[in-house]
Design a protein around this motif. Sequence first.
Motif, PDB file in Angstrom:
ATOM      1  N   ALA A   1      -4.095  -2.427   8.999  1.00 29.27           N
ATOM      2  CA  ALA A   1      -5.419  -1.960   8.678  1.00 29.27           C
ATOM      3  C   ALA A   1      -6.213  -1.449   7.872  1.00 29.27           C
ATOM      4  CB  ALA A   1      -4.685  -0.580   7.456  1.00 29.27           C
ATOM      5  N   ARG A   2      -6.899  -0.622   7.951  1.00 27.23           N
ATOM      6  CA  ARG A   2      -8.563  -0.891   8.269  1.00 27.23           C
ATOM      7  C   ARG A   2      -9.472   0.626   6.782  1.00 27.23           C
ATOM      8  NH1 ARG A   2     -12.260   0.574  12.870  1.00 27.23           N
ATOM      9  NH2 ARG A   2     -11.731   2.869  12.916  1.00 27.23           N
ATOM     10  N   PRO A   3      -9.829  -0.419   6.116  1.00 25.61           N
ATOM     11  CA  PRO A   3     -10.059   0.839   4.913  1.00 25.61           C
ATOM     12  C   PRO A   3     -10.989   2.083   5.385  1.00 25.61           C
ATOM     13  CG  PRO A   3     -10.666  -1.842   4.467  1.00 25.61           C
ATOM     14  CD  PRO A   3     -10.489  -1.786   5.630  1.00 25.61           C
ATOM     15  N   ASP A   4     -10.423   3.309   5.482  1.00 28.28           N
ATOM     16  CA  ASP A   4     -11.326   4.420   6.295  1.00 28.28           C
ATOM     17  C   ASP A   4     -12.058   4.783   4.981  1.00 28.28           C
ATOM     18  OD1 ASP A   4     -11.529   7.046   6.452  1.00 28.28           O
ATOM     19  OD2 ASP A   4      -9.539   7.391   7.143  1.00 28.28           O
ATOM     20  N   GLY A  29      -8.682   5.932   1.471  1.00 25.10           N
ATOM     21  CA  GLY A  29      -7.738   5.002   1.716  1.00 25.10           C
ATOM     22  C   GLY A  29      -7.556   4.632   2.522  1.00 25.10           C
ATOM     23  N   TYR A  30      -6.268   4.193   3.633  1.00 23.53           N
ATOM     24  CA  TYR A  30      -6.519   3.153   4.810  1.00 23.53           C
ATOM     25  C   TYR A  30      -5.839   4.190   6.344  1.00 23.53           C
ATOM     26  CZ  TYR A  30      -6.880  -0.044   0.632  1.00 23.53           C
ATOM     27  OH  TYR A  30      -7.150  -1.216  -0.308  1.00 23.53           O
ATOM     28  N   GLU A  31      -6.470   3.846   7.086  1.00 22.86           N
ATOM     29  CA  GLU A  31      -6.229   3.513   8.701  1.00 22.86           C
ATOM     30  C   GLU A  31      -5.592   2.639   9.759  1.00 22.86           C
ATOM     31  OE1 GLU A  31      -8.411   5.769  12.160  1.00 22.86           O
ATOM     32  OE2 GLU A  31      -9.646   4.012  11.603  1.00 22.86           O
ATOM     33  N   ILE A  45      -4.784  -5.861   5.357  1.00 23.97           N
ATOM     34  CA  ILE A  45      -5.869  -4.590   5.056  1.00 23.97           C
ATOM     35  C   ILE A  45      -7.052  -6.040   6.240  1.00 23.97           C
ATOM     36  CG2 ILE A  45      -7.784  -4.409   4.430  1.00 23.97           C
ATOM     37  CD1 ILE A  45      -4.413  -2.374   3.343  1.00 23.97           C
ATOM     38  N   GLU A  57     -11.103  -5.697   8.019  1.00 23.88           N
ATOM     39  CA  GLU A  57     -12.068  -5.300   8.228  1.00 23.88           C
ATOM     40  C   GLU A  57     -13.323  -4.873   9.662  1.00 23.88           C
ATOM     41  OE1 GLU A  57     -14.823  -3.567   6.932  1.00 23.88           O
ATOM     42  OE2 GLU A  57     -13.661  -4.194   4.552  1.00 23.88           O
ATOM     43  N   GLN A  71      -1.376   6.726   1.294  1.00 26.53           N
ATOM     44  CA  GLN A  71      -2.680   6.070   1.508  1.00 26.53           C
ATOM     45  C   GLN A  71      -3.328   6.021   2.725  1.00 26.53           C
ATOM     46  OE1 GLN A  71      -5.592   6.163  -0.982  1.00 26.53           O
ATOM     47  NE2 GLN A  71      -4.119   7.016  -2.323  1.00 26.53           N
ATOM     48  N   LEU A  72      -1.616   5.335   3.894  1.00 27.41           N
ATOM     49  CA  LEU A  72      -1.753   5.530   4.942  1.00 27.41           C
ATOM     50  C   LEU A  72      -2.034   6.611   6.402  1.00 27.41           C
ATOM     51  CD1 LEU A  72       0.284   2.337   5.195  1.00 27.41           C
ATOM     52  CD2 LEU A  72      -1.845   2.023   5.369  1.00 27.41           C
ATOM     53  N   VAL A 116       1.375  -1.182   0.434  1.00 30.64           N
ATOM     54  CA  VAL A 116      -0.300  -0.170  -0.017  1.00 30.64           C
ATOM     55  C   VAL A 116       0.924   1.261  -0.305  1.00 30.64           C
ATOM     56  CG1 VAL A 116      -1.693   1.127   1.122  1.00 30.64           C
ATOM     57  CG2 VAL A 116      -1.955  -1.090   1.414  1.00 30.64           C
TER      58      VAL A 116
END
Length: 310
Positions: free
Chosen positions: A73-76, A80-82, A105, A107, A38-39, A34
């Motif tokens: 990370a998880r989808p934001d 992007g991603y958190e 990644i 959920e 995007q993080l 990633v």
Amino acid sequence: MKSSAKNIRLTSVDELFSTEESREDAQREKVVEVALSQLQPFQNHPFQVRDDQAMQETADSIREYGVLVPAIARPDPNGGYELIAGHRRHRASQLAGKETMPVIIRELDDDAATIIMVDSNLQRETLLPSERAFAYKMKLEAMKHQGERVDLTCAQVGHKLEGKKSRDILAEQVGQSRNQVQRYIRLTELISELLELVDERKIALNPAYELSFLKKEEQTKLLDAMESEQTTPSLSQAQRLKKFSQEGHLSLDVMRAILSEEKKSEVDRVTLTSDTLRKYFPKSYTPQRMQDTIIKLLEQWQRRQKEQER
């Protein structure tokens, strides 16, 4: 009788020819590269990411070998991603000149994400009191939320089934007493300036705990009193400040009067924190065993000193 044909779901060609193994593989977590841009950091992340010597060493390692342990990370929802775990690796990758990093990644809801974020950082060798305080508070709140969802009619039903409350479970997980966990969480009631003094070891944990009961405006005035008297409160002084506050009589003049008093002479002592000692002992050592070992080494050193003096 009405036909139920419209409710029949036909198996697709792909499903017909897929194997159980391939279907399981599709559900497994994947490590993906990633872009660092995007993080995004976890909201209210309590752990500091410092550009210190340890960070530079991590950056050097990533520059040579890459990131060996993927971040989580998880989808934001905003794109992007958190980041949940891997904030230091993310920063080190930036310093190393990387554009991407490996990430798993997942959920996750807010509570599950918070618990993973805290647990992945509590293993650090050194933690500031403020980091530990906010981490304990965030994880405890997440654990309570999860317990509430067991039975919406009673927040403690899930815990009663296990015979323990969230605070007791948290204390066991972090290797601290229930009271010590509570004392750390109380530090989150300090204004940032006072909490910074705790991190800098200019105010000890016990006095800081007592000062956390002061109103926010009283804490601000206390900073002025400390500046004018060029001192910080001892434990007994902090306890008196708390008492005057609870009685509604804590003014700036009272603060200055208490801080200007000569502190009671205390026995000279050297305090070594558990985090400091852990670096020199195997993980299997209990606090008592560490203490016994230290005493034994000091006794040996003392005997050698006496022999040299003869």
